[in-house]
Each structure stands twice: as C-alpha cells, then as structure tokens.
Motif scaffolding. Sequence first.
Motif, PDB file in Angstrom:
ATOM      1  N   GLN A 205     -59.191 -37.866 -74.477  1.00 42.18           N
ATOM      2  CA  GLN A 205     -59.847 -36.824 -73.693  1.00 42.18           C
ATOM      3  C   GLN A 205     -59.196 -36.676 -72.324  1.00 42.18           C
ATOM      4  OE1 GLN A 205     -61.242 -39.119 -75.496  1.00 42.18           O
ATOM      5  NE2 GLN A 205     -63.138 -38.481 -76.470  1.00 42.18           N
ATOM      6  N   LEU A 206     -58.845 -37.804 -71.703  1.00 40.73           N
ATOM      7  CA  LEU A 206     -58.182 -37.738 -70.402  1.00 40.73           C
ATOM      8  C   LEU A 206     -56.808 -37.099 -70.520  1.00 40.73           C
ATOM      9  CD1 LEU A 206     -59.108 -41.202 -68.846  1.00 40.73           C
ATOM     10  CD2 LEU A 206     -60.069 -38.972 -68.285  1.00 40.73           C
ATOM     11  N   ALA A 208     -55.898 -34.933 -72.750  1.00 42.17           N
ATOM     12  CA  ALA A 208     -56.099 -33.498 -72.986  1.00 42.17           C
ATOM     13  C   ALA A 208     -56.440 -32.778 -71.680  1.00 42.17           C
ATOM     14  CB  ALA A 208     -57.208 -33.292 -74.018  1.00 42.17           C
ATOM     15  N   LYS A 209     -57.326 -33.385 -70.878  1.00 37.74           N
ATOM     16  CA  LYS A 209     -57.684 -32.779 -69.597  1.00 37.74           C
ATOM     17  C   LYS A 209     -56.478 -32.720 -68.663  1.00 37.74           C
ATOM     18  CE  LYS A 209     -62.117 -31.965 -70.097  1.00 37.74           C
ATOM     19  NZ  LYS A 209     -62.667 -30.582 -70.003  1.00 37.74           N
ATOM     20  N   GLU A 210     -55.684 -33.801 -68.690  1.00 41.94           N
ATOM     21  CA  GLU A 210     -54.504 -33.836 -67.828  1.00 41.94           C
ATOM     22  C   GLU A 210     -53.500 -32.754 -68.227  1.00 41.94           C
ATOM     23  OE1 GLU A 210     -50.863 -36.943 -66.759  1.00 41.94           O
ATOM     24  OE2 GLU A 210     -52.634 -37.626 -67.865  1.00 41.94           O
ATOM     25  N   GLN A 212     -54.144 -30.030 -69.849  1.00 37.62           N
ATOM     26  CA  GLN A 212     -54.729 -28.722 -69.556  1.00 37.62           C
ATOM     27  C   GLN A 212     -54.562 -28.377 -68.083  1.00 37.62           C
ATOM     28  OE1 GLN A 212     -58.873 -28.431 -70.532  1.00 37.62           O
ATOM     29  NE2 GLN A 212     -58.951 -26.226 -70.220  1.00 37.62           N
ATOM     30  N   ALA A 213     -54.757 -29.380 -67.221  1.00 37.94           N
ATOM     31  CA  ALA A 213     -54.584 -29.154 -65.791  1.00 37.94           C
ATOM     32  C   ALA A 213     -53.135 -28.814 -65.462  1.00 37.94           C
ATOM     33  CB  ALA A 213     -55.033 -30.383 -65.010  1.00 37.94           C
ATOM     34  N   GLN A 216     -52.456 -25.204 -66.454  1.00 40.35           N
ATOM     35  CA  GLN A 216     -53.000 -24.251 -65.491  1.00 40.35           C
ATOM     36  C   GLN A 216     -52.144 -24.216 -64.229  1.00 40.35           C
ATOM     37  OE1 GLN A 216     -55.431 -22.093 -66.018  1.00 40.35           O
ATOM     38  NE2 GLN A 216     -55.785 -22.897 -68.076  1.00 40.35           N
TER      39      GLN A 216
END
Length: 434
Positions: A205-206, A208-210, A212-213, A216
């Motif tokens: 999850q981390l 994926a969030k990283e 995604q960031a 962006q």
Amino acid sequence: MNIRFKSALCGMSLLFSGMLLYITVMHYQLSAITALVVLFSLAQIIWLTALYHRAQRFPEQLFRALSNGDHTLGLPVTHPLRQDYEKARNQMQETRLDAQRQVQFINAVFNHINLPLLICDEQGQIIEQSSAAKKILNIKINNLESLKQGSPDIFTFVSSATTNQQSSFTWHRNEQPETLYVQVSTLQIQYLQYKIVTLQSITEQLNAKEQQAYKQLTKVLTHEVANSITPLASMAQTCLALMPDGLQFDDQEDKQDLTLALSTLASRSTHLSEFIREFRHLSNLPAPQLQAVQLYELLSSVKQLFDSQHPNVMFRISGITQVMCTLDIKQIEQVLINLCKNAIEAIATTQNTQPQIDLIARYNEHAQLCVDICDNGPGITEQASKMMFVPFFSTKQQGSGIGLSLSKQIMLQHGGELIYLHRSQGACFRCVFG
C-alpha cells in the motif's frame, strides 16, 4: 470367595447366638416369649452392625471401581445410584465433546483467516498464533522475546502496551524490509489478562501511494516545465534564423557571443524537452502486455547486447534459467538493460579488477521467481541506497534520475518489486516477479 466367607461367618454367628440363647434360657429359666424377644433384638443388632460396616465400605468400593475403570461401580443394573451415575457420566462426556468441537472449530477458523494474529499471556508466552503470522514474520514465535530478531521496537511496543494501541514499524527479518502495522488489544478472562496482537503488512500500500504521488508530481512538473521550455526553444531558434549574415557589431566578439548564447539556449531547451518527454514515461507507463517467455532466452538477449558493446566486461548467466515466465518482454528487457548499464558505469571506476556482471535466476523465501543483477564494482553508499528509487535523484553528473524509478514502476506493474540487496562487495539489484 468373599461372599462364601461372609455367608459362613453369618451362619457361625447365628449358630453361636442360638447356643448362647439356649444356655441363657435354660440357666435363667426364661419364658419362650422373652427368649424370642432377646433373639430378635440380637438379630437386629447384628443386622445393623453389618449394615453400618457395609455403608462404611461403600465409598471405598466406589472409588476403587472408578480408579480401575469400572463404570458399573460394582452395582447391579437396577441400582438407583448406578443409573444416576450413568446419566451424570453421559452428560459430562457430551459436555467434553462439545468443548472439543468448539476448540477444533476455533482453531480451524484461527488458522484459515488471512490475518497474522498472536495471543500472549501476562508472562509474554505465545499461546496461539495463526499460520499467517508465521508466514509474515518468517520466524518461530514462542514468546514476545522472539520479536527482537526482526524488530526490537515491536517487542517494546507490544510488551509495554496496557490498552488498545496501534503503530507502524519496519520488520527486518527478510531480505526486503516489511512495513508492519501493529495493533495490540487487551483481554481479561477469569482474572487473567491476555494480549491480542494483529500484524498487517502495508508495504504494498505504501509503495502504491508513493508511486501515485510520484506520478502526480511528474504530471505537474512535466506540464509546467514543458509549457515554459517549448516557447524558449522556439524563440531561440527563431532568433538564430532571423540574424542576417551581414549583421555588423562594433566588436565582432559580441556577435559570436550572441550566436553562442542563442545556440546554447536552443540546444539546452531541446535537451530539456527530450528529458521531459522521457520522464513522462513514469506517469504514462502503459499496462504490461503479458506473454510467456523462456527466462534464459530473455537473459541471453540482454547478454548478447552488452557483449557486443562492452567486450571487456564479463557477463555470466546462472541459476534456474530453464523456466517459463509470463511478462512484458519489452518492458522487462528495458529494466534489465537499465540495471546492466548502471552496473557497467559503476565498475568502470574500478581498477585492477576484471569487470564482471552476473545475471542469477532463483526463487526467494516466498517462492517468487527473481533475477539478481550483481557486479563487482564499488557498491552503493548507504545514503544513496535510501534515495536511489526517488525520481530525479542521481549520483552521476549526467544522470537524469529516471532509470531506476522507471524500472521500479515497471516491476510494480508486473505485480513484483525491484529491491537493492546489500552485499559486502559490489552492488546487487533483485527483480522480483509476482
């Protein structure tokens, strides 16, 4: 034998009592009625005495029968006590069976839920643990002290927890560190206190969030920079084209400086535009087009590419290469090329050492197919290893900081991972295929 002895004893007692009664009657000349009364009283006393002794021996007989496994208690079938005992015994057996069924059901549920779970007592002894906990921790847990092997912080947190608490920690037991979300709950049963510890890996999850960031950020940066760079490059080229050949300056060097400045501005703007187009791959990476391929063929094609370009570097392929895998050939080739290129640039700085790069195929502790790209160069510093996958970060003067970031993104989209393995000599990157 015991019954015959008792019958003989009773007969002898009655015979002796009769003879004593006869002597007494003849001696004192008692009447027949008085003799009968005395005889009846004597019989009552003997009967009560025998009944008392039998009552005294009955508990001993019961316990002896139970200790010998005699569930009849030595009693006849019609005896009320035996019937009551049979009812009580059947109820206790049914209760015990129900308890066993409940324990088996709880254990089955406990082991089938996909949740790493530990239950410990007040002394820190693990009394229950799910199979998922054994898998994620990859060590045998007997007590909370065992947690120190992977993370002393988790041991301290769980040991000191007195209420419901949660936090995240890094688990270092595997080659790839895991980020675990740990939650501790307290439970009290019959004056005994227990702790329920749940462990959940949030590494994916981390990541994926990283990613995604980063995507962006890349979109914003490339958009803003491209909007500024493109007009500058166009204006610089236009100015160069508009300069007449016969344009005269008071100092000829001024004309040369102006021409050089416009040419530099145009070339650097063009270079930045190309860099932005390349960096957009991080945010616009297409989905993998999966197909079956022989791993050895894939590694051999990469080896042949570098053998022709860098004949002084020794490339070796080893491990379990005769295996089929499903992947996007072009994307994985790009990952391997990026890693081998970085390795060649690293070992170029070494002296008096034969440059060597190994491509090793193996399975990791989770039975996942992996390819290790290892070199005998100087290795990577600890500070650089923490930042190497961050976009724009590079230790090379002309590096763009794109190669490793893009390679990691490709591996993540394949359901795998790209990690750096610390070695005593050289650098080693592992491509993990999901």
